[in-house]
Design an enzyme around this catalytic site. Structure first.
Site, short mmCIF file in Angstrom:
data_model
loop_
_atom_site.label_atom_id
_atom_site.label_comp_id
_atom_site.label_asym_id
_atom_site.label_seq_id
_atom_site.Cartn_x
_atom_site.Cartn_y
_atom_site.Cartn_z
N GLY A 148 15.54 13.62 27.35
CA GLY A 148 15.71 14.55 28.68
C GLY A 148 17.00 14.33 29.15
N GLY A 178 18.76 17.42 31.97
CA GLY A 178 18.20 17.58 33.05
C GLY A 178 18.79 17.27 34.20
CD GLN A 179 18.15 16.76 40.32
OE1 GLN A 179 16.96 16.66 40.26
NE2 GLN A 179 18.93 16.94 41.49
CG ASN A 195 8.77 18.30 21.34
OD1 ASN A 195 8.29 17.60 22.30
ND2 ASN A 195 8.23 19.52 20.84
CE1 TYR A 223 7.13 14.76 38.73
CE2 TYR A 223 6.83 14.16 41.01
CZ TYR A 223 7.76 14.11 39.84
OH TYR A 223 8.83 13.79 39.89
CE LYS A 267 7.29 11.29 37.66
NZ LYS A 267 8.11 10.71 36.27
CB ILE A 321 17.57 13.21 42.68
CG1 ILE A 321 16.93 11.92 42.91
CG2 ILE A 321 19.07 13.21 42.67
CD1 ILE A 321 16.87 11.47 41.61
N1 SER Z 1 11.82 15.70 43.17
C1 SER Z 1 10.35 15.91 42.94
C2 SER Z 1 9.94 16.94 43.30
O1 SER Z 1 10.09 17.31 44.43
C3 SER Z 1 9.78 14.62 43.48
O2 SER Z 1 10.07 13.33 42.63
O3 SER Z 1 8.90 17.43 42.34
#
Ligand code: SER
Length: 318
Positions: free
Chosen positions: A8, A11-12, A53, A142, A146, A172
């Site tokens: 990844g 990504g950000q 992938n 999500y 986690k 972030i």
């Molecule tokens: N930045 C993430 C979100 O907003 C949270 O960890 O989904």
């Protein structure tokens, strides 16, 4: 010397972690695994890059063996708001990439970092000064991925001594690569709008507090936890870390100091609002401070100054 695979890496977080890790460990010792194509800014050319992938375990295993990898940064995830729209995708990507990384790590003797999140908490978690060890009953897909990530990573450590470690990232803020589909993304988008001279439509209500962190501190956290002395670690998966907590009014007021004409209006997105309401207002990160010396450097004021300077350069605005 570490040999690192980032999965990844475009990504950000990955796009900036790749650069930082290469500056510490050497270009040829950091392999950038990407799914979406690399950005054409040349840094991939400085060291190895491999198309991976994360849902295909053999692609991870082949790369780990070929480059004799000892540390995997697994940054693959579908962020919170998108995962609520596509729950099966959120689950498959979050859990699939995690389990593949853990199984390859177990076979090949690698350490693994998989970020957790403030999303691992839920509506019945204490919202202020949220403790390290507390109720974790998230109400999002999500968040569920986690929490499972934290539990299964600890399980792989306890049962098979796989060196798993992680942090619970807050939102972030960064200038290089935009986040996508997250609930905390507004705190990045607001800067782009201000610097572009446009008004900002805020999807969250005034008074919605969440933890946030500027990218340089997030990179320190991801690197320092993997470098920490294991004898000092009481916890592993996953540490609360935070740099600041604010609501939309506070970040708006900071940006107004640089752009007095800047306008923010509210148009609340019910999905994002309900997710944000279920997350903590501010974390207690004392365990990270005590066990491996976590210490952030950027508060809201410093973050705002640096973000605006970088975006002015990036967008050619002054
Ligand atoms: N930045 C993430 C979100 O907003 C949270 O960890 O989904």
């Amino acid at each position: 010397m570490k040999k690192i695979l980032i999965i990844g890496s475009t990504g950000q977080i990955g796009s900036e972690l790749s650069v930082r890790l290469r500056s510490i460990y050497g270009d040829s010792n950091v392999i950038c695994g990407y799914y979406t194509p690399p950005y054409p800014d040349g840094f991939f050319e400085a060291g190895p890059a491999v198309e991976i992938n994360a849902l295909h375990i053999e692609q991870i295993a082949d790369t780990v063996k070929q480059y004799k990898i000892d540390t995997i940064y697994n940054l693959v995830a579908i962020l919170s708001a998108t995962a609520e729209k596509y729950p099966k995708l959120g689950w498959d990507v979050g859990i699939g990439s995690l389990m593949n990384c853990l199984d390859v790590a177990r076979e090949c003797g690698c350490a693994v970092f998989t970020p957790s999140s403030i999303g691992a908490f839920g509506p019945n978690t204490p919202q202020d000064h949220t403790p390290q060890d507390t109720i974790q009953r998230p109400s999002t897909v999500y968040g569920i991925t986690k929490v499972l990530g934290e539990l299964v990573s600890d399980y792989y450590f306890d049962r098979w001594q796989v060196d798993t470690r992680s942090v619970r990232f807050p939102g972030i803020i960064s200038s290089m690569t935009l986040p996508g589909g997250g609930t905390t993304d507004y705190a990045v988008e607001i800067f782009y709008k201000a610097v572009a001279g446009e008004s900002f439509v805020c999807p969250l209500k005034a008074g919605t507090f969440m933890d946030m962190m500027y990218m340089p501190d997030a990179l320190d956290a991801a690197i320092d936890i993997m470098e920490a002395d294991p004898k000092r670690l009481i916890h592993r998966n996953s540490f609360n870390v935070t740099s600041m907590s604010f609501d939309p009014e506070m970040i708006y007021a900071q940006i107004k100091k640089y752009y007095p004409e800047f306008q923010m209006i509210y148009d609340v997105d019910p999905l994002k609002q309900s997710i944000a309401d279920s997350w903590p207002n501010c974390l207690d990160d004392s365990c990270a401070r005590n066990e491996w010396g976590w210490k952030p450097h950027f508060n809201l004021e410093r973050t705002t100054a640096d973000m605006i300077k970088r975006l002015q350069n990036k967008l050619g605005k002054k």
